[in-house]
Write a protein that holds these residues in place. Structure first.
Motif, mmCIF file in Angstrom:
data_model
loop_
_atom_site.group_PDB
_atom_site.id
_atom_site.type_symbol
_atom_site.label_atom_id
_atom_site.label_comp_id
_atom_site.label_asym_id
_atom_site.label_seq_id
_atom_site.Cartn_x
_atom_site.Cartn_y
_atom_site.Cartn_z
ATOM 1 N N ILE A 170 -16.430 8.478 10.198
ATOM 2 C CA ILE A 170 -15.476 9.288 9.970
ATOM 3 C C ILE A 170 -15.753 9.940 8.408
ATOM 4 N N SER A 171 -15.846 11.133 7.961
ATOM 5 C CA SER A 171 -15.827 11.607 6.940
ATOM 6 C C SER A 171 -15.064 12.925 6.668
ATOM 7 N N ALA A 172 -14.895 13.472 5.550
ATOM 8 C CA ALA A 172 -14.344 14.799 5.212
ATOM 9 C C ALA A 172 -15.697 15.612 4.872
ATOM 10 N N LEU A 173 -16.150 16.301 6.261
ATOM 11 C CA LEU A 173 -17.112 17.247 6.243
ATOM 12 C C LEU A 173 -16.664 18.318 6.098
ATOM 13 N N THR A 174 -16.383 19.095 4.718
ATOM 14 C CA THR A 174 -15.715 20.398 4.503
ATOM 15 C C THR A 174 -16.651 21.521 5.098
ATOM 16 N N GLN A 175 -15.997 22.142 6.086
ATOM 17 C CA GLN A 175 -16.542 23.283 6.663
ATOM 18 C C GLN A 175 -16.375 24.575 6.193
ATOM 19 N N LEU A 176 -15.643 24.603 5.088
ATOM 20 C CA LEU A 176 -15.328 25.910 4.471
ATOM 21 C C LEU A 176 -16.241 26.287 3.440
ATOM 22 N N ASN A 177 -16.874 27.385 3.152
ATOM 23 C CA ASN A 177 -17.676 27.667 2.120
ATOM 24 C C ASN A 177 -16.788 28.398 1.247
ATOM 25 N N ILE A 178 -17.228 28.410 -0.081
ATOM 26 C CA ILE A 178 -16.771 29.511 -1.126
ATOM 27 C C ILE A 178 -17.060 30.858 -0.695
ATOM 28 N N ASP A 179 -18.376 30.887 -0.387
ATOM 29 C CA ASP A 179 -18.784 32.425 0.074
ATOM 30 C C ASP A 179 -20.018 32.146 1.024
ATOM 31 N N GLU A 180 -20.637 33.497 1.046
ATOM 32 C CA GLU A 180 -22.112 33.179 1.792
ATOM 33 C C GLU A 180 -23.030 32.251 1.480
ATOM 34 N N HIS A 181 -23.105 31.826 0.097
ATOM 35 C CA HIS A 181 -24.176 31.289 -0.532
ATOM 36 C C HIS A 181 -23.938 30.055 -1.344
ATOM 37 N N ASN A 182 -22.482 29.871 -1.437
ATOM 38 C CA ASN A 182 -21.735 28.896 -2.200
ATOM 39 C C ASN A 182 -21.322 28.061 -1.173
ATOM 40 N N ARG A 183 -21.602 26.583 -1.023
ATOM 41 C CA ARG A 183 -20.808 25.834 -0.214
ATOM 42 C C ARG A 183 -19.985 24.932 -1.044
ATOM 43 N N ILE A 184 -18.965 24.268 -0.442
ATOM 44 C CA ILE A 184 -18.077 23.405 -0.998
ATOM 45 C C ILE A 184 -18.846 22.104 -0.960
ATOM 46 N N PRO A 185 -19.159 21.215 -1.790
ATOM 47 C CA PRO A 185 -19.790 19.879 -1.535
ATOM 48 C C PRO A 185 -18.591 19.085 -1.041
ATOM 49 N N THR A 186 -18.953 18.544 0.123
ATOM 50 C CA THR A 186 -17.886 17.450 0.717
ATOM 51 C C THR A 186 -17.467 16.422 -0.494
#
Length: 552
Positions: A420-436
């Motif tokens: 189990i892990s909190a694998l953030t599926q939300l991105n800030i925008d097209e090119h900036n991901r939210i680090p898990t």
């Protein structure tokens, strides 16, 4: 010209006012163990193009640091986007969506008329290498928010358009590379000449931009597909698409329209469906021991309780056991190389007592069960006992749950392993991901302050040690799991915001943890806040903010 004094690397030097950090860094590059990409000036993270005008303290930030490595990866992403832009004819639509981390790299999707083949990817890589050889400056320009939105519309970056429609700032920093411009969350390296280490690999429907880790900043690690992890990430992304919330801007739009009740309910329902599926598999395989593992702040405790509820609905008699209750007393806890308590290694647990108790339970004996008091640092026995019957099973959760050294006395075929892990599926925008890791750090910070009497500064100071432990003791075992579960919820950062911000604002400017606190505050500023009132009492988020029906 006027001279100024600079304290740097245990010495004080004099230089003319107006010298840039980049010019100064050139004097130290041969003395540095890795490339200098940023600097802390009076405890403020600063890009190298900045000039110095008065006496100050300077500390170099290299690619061997977490911050420097993130800057490298961010800049390499800009390099990759520029190369794809150059390889796409002007009269054709083509874009790259940075999805999530995978195998030390970034998994991306390309949409364009050109087929994503090995040949095309080699051309893109060749263009990236050419840009590196040309050592082109990466420049930053501050523009008005309205002007930035028009730029994003022109480039069809609609995720960024929505993001800045909900920002209260009056200006935006755009990074430019040879005519290509974009927005990035975080600082960049000075020029493309720094970005010598990368590779591109075709994978599934997209590709992976493989990049170095801070431990070996001049070596690109081999691409090792993580198929189970990828499928979980892919499913989570499809959930985001179902809810029409792929980015922070889209989430904020739903909040502003008053739709968060539905977002929360559907997000929780999707998780509950997955938990029910896992429970059914456990029933079908008739497993006796359910081993749940994952990195810090994944929500393992709440998940184990919710899984137990589903197992009960199937006629099973599960008994949740938290491995954390088998921590050795604080005075016997091992310490890391910096002298801090290391709670992440297996030796921080009383493995012998754990196996003794589990074996006794398997035999049907009555066992006194411990509780660990995190505030006193001692394992306590308060009269709680456990005894298993024929239909009972144990739901065991802890960061080492997938490591057979923890449960060496239990037969392998009797275990059902869950990662189990909190694998953030939300991105800030097209090119900036939210680090898990950012999501988990905020979870841990809120929980530590609420239940363990630990302030935000201490949580931040310990975090690197926690992550180092995960790299060695948790992540190597994740692909061995029978099933993976993503505990991240689309809405949770909007809820955590109201709990985390006061803690972060409490860190003084002179504290070593202040730069990280400032970064996290800037990150949380992207989100509109949401009240926790509508978060269900059995939600995994409740493990961190409080009010859980499971009393965790």
């Amino acid at each position: 010209m006027e001279k100024m004094k600079i304290e740097i690397q245990n010495e004080t030097i004099e230089r003319e006012a107006g010298i840039t950090l980049l010019q100064l860094a050139k004097e130290y590059e041969n003395k540095s163990e890795a490339d200098i990409v940023l600097a802390n000036v009076n405890n403020k993270l600063t890009e190298l193009y900045h000039p110095l005008h008065s006496d100050c303290q300077v500390e170099w930030v290299t690619t061997k640091t977490t911050c420097g490595n993130e800057s490298y990866k961010r800049s390499a992403t800009l390099l990759m986007l520029k190369a794809f832009h150059d390889m796409t004819p002007e009269d054709e639509d083509g874009s790259v969506m940075v999805q999530y981390s995978l195998s030390k790299g970034l998994y991306c999707i390309y949409t364009g008329k050109e087929s994503l083949t090995e040949e095309f990817l080699l051309k893109v890589k060749g263009r990236m290498e050419q840009l590196v050889r040309e050592d082109i400056p990466i420049t930053k320009q501050t523009v008005g928010t309205d002007n930035a939105i028009e730029v994003f519309k022109k480039h069809k970056m609609y995720g960024k358009v929505k993001l800045f429609q909900f920002r209260r700032v009056s200006s935006v920093n755009l990074y430019r590379l040879s005519g290509f411009e974009d927005y990035f969350y975080g600082y960049m390296v000075p020029s493309t000449g720094y970005l010598k280490y990368f590779d591109l690999y075709l994978y599934d429907e997209g590709f992976v931009l493989q990049l170095p880790e801070k431990e070996k900043p001049d070596i690109v690690p081999d691409f090792k597909p993580q198929n189970k992890l990828f499928q979980v990430l892919k499913q989570s992304s499809s959930w985001s698409d179902t809810l029409e919330v792929p980015t922070v801007g889209a989430l904020n739009e739903q909040i502003s329209k008053g739709n968060m009740s539905d977002i929360i309910l559907v997000s929780e329902a999707l998780q509950e469906m997955k938990i029910a599926d896992i429970a059914k598999r456990i029933q079908e395989e008739n497993s006796k021991f359910v081993m749940i593992a994952g990195p810090s702040s994944s929500g393992k405790t709440s998940f184990s309780h919710r899984l137990s509820v589903q197992l009960k609905a199937l006629g099973k008699k599960p008994h949740p056991i938290a491995v954390d209750n088998y921590f050795v007393n604080r005075d016997k806890t091992p310490k890391d190389e910096e002298g801090n308590y290391n709670f992440e290694i297996l030796e921080a647990l009383d493995v012998e007592q754990f196996n003794k108790d589990m074996t006794a339970l398997e035999k049907g004996e009555r066992v006194a069960m411990p509780t660990y008091n995190f505030k006193t640092g001692k394992r306590e026995y308060k009269g709680d006992t456990m005894q298993l019957g024929g239909d009972d099973l144990l739901v065991i959760e802890g960061i080492h749950g997938l490591n057979d050294k923890l449960s060496y006395s239990l037969a392998s075929e009797s275990k059902f392993k869950i990662y189990i892990s909190a694998l953030t599926q939300l991105n800030i925008d097209e090119h900036n991901r939210i680090p898990t890791t950012d999501g988990r750090l905020l979870r841990r910070m809120v929980r530590d302050a609420r239940t363990r009497g630990i302030g935000a500064a201490e949580t931040i100071s310990r975090w690197q040690s926690v992550r180092n432990g995960e790299e060695f003791h948790i992540f190597p075992y994740q692909e061995e799991a029978d099933v993976m579960f993503n505990s991240a919820l689309l809405y949770e950062l909007s809820v955590l915001k109201q709990y985390a911000e006061p803690l972060l604002f409490g860190i003084p400017k002179e504290a070593p943890e202040y730069p990280e606190a400032k970064r996290l505050l800037k990150f949380l500023d992207y989100f509109l806040g949401v009240s926790s009132e509508e978060v269900p009492k059995n939600s995994l988020v409740r493990e961190f903010i409080g009010g859980s029906v499971f009393d965790v």
